[in-house]
Motif scaffolding. Structure first.
Motif, PDB file in Angstrom:
ATOM      1  N   THR A   1       0.851  -1.187   0.000  1.00 37.73           N
ATOM      2  CA  THR A   1       0.000   0.000   0.000  1.00 37.73           C
ATOM      3  C   THR A   1       0.888   1.239   0.000  1.00 37.73           C
ATOM      4  N   PRO A   2       0.547   2.255  -0.784  1.00 41.95           N
ATOM      5  CA  PRO A   2       1.355   3.470  -0.812  1.00 41.95           C
ATOM      6  C   PRO A   2       1.018   4.393   0.359  1.00 41.95           C
ATOM      7  N   ALA A   3       1.990   5.178   0.755  1.00 45.28           N
ATOM      8  CA  ALA A   3       1.809   6.273   1.714  1.00 45.28           C
ATOM      9  C   ALA A   3       1.157   5.834   3.022  1.00 45.28           C
TER      10      ALA A   3
ATOM     11  N   ALA B   1      -4.975   1.265  -5.838  1.00 46.86           N
ATOM     12  CA  ALA B   1      -3.816   0.702  -6.528  1.00 46.86           C
ATOM     13  C   ALA B   1      -2.756   0.346  -5.490  1.00 46.86           C
ATOM     14  N   LEU B   2      -1.879  -0.593  -5.850  1.00 52.97           N
ATOM     15  CA  LEU B   2      -0.793  -1.011  -4.982  1.00 52.97           C
ATOM     16  C   LEU B   2       0.533  -0.819  -5.717  1.00 52.97           C
TER      17      LEU B   2
ATOM     18  N   GLU C   1       0.927  -4.365   4.029  1.00 51.28           N
ATOM     19  CA  GLU C   1       0.094  -3.234   4.416  1.00 51.28           C
ATOM     20  C   GLU C   1       0.801  -2.546   5.575  1.00 51.28           C
ATOM     21  N   SER C   2       1.482  -1.447   5.283  1.00 48.23           N
ATOM     22  CA  SER C   2       2.238  -0.758   6.333  1.00 48.23           C
ATOM     23  C   SER C   2       1.304  -0.074   7.322  1.00 48.23           C
TER      24      SER C   2
END
Length: 98
Positions: free
Chosen positions: A17-19, A28-29, A93-94
């Motif tokens: 996952t971004p940001a 989107a990933l 998933e951060s």
């Protein structure tokens, strides 16, 4: 001092996952080539070692991407086999916080 090293193992695609967002918040990933063995090989290559990777990748565009990423990291891919099959995947998933 540098050495000659052969690594072997599974190359994976990481979807993250971004940001620091949760998966349910994303449309989107981000995709990156990795996996423990590939990461160690890339790290050793960055330290100046002669590193070869022994693995098998699928004969597909994802396999092409993985092989190109290994080569870009300075890893000799002459012993990377290609065959029909699937690419290993994992999801990261951060999130935020602890």
């Amino acid at each position: 001092m540098t050495g000659h090293i052969v690594t072997f193992g599974e190359v994976l695609l990481r979807f993250a996952t971004p940001a620091a967002r949760l998966t349910v918040q994303c449309d989107a990933l981000d995709m990156a080539v990795g996996g423990a063995e590939a990461n160690v090989a890339a790290g050793l290559a960055s330290l100046g070692h002669d590193v070869k990777m022994l693995t098998r990748l699928p004969s597909s565009p994802l396999g092409d991407k993985a092989r190109a990423a290994l080569a870009a990291a300075g890893i000799d891919t002459a012993h990377v086999g290609r065959a029909n099959g699937r690419m290993g995947l994992y999801f990261l998933e951060s999130g935020a916080g602890l």
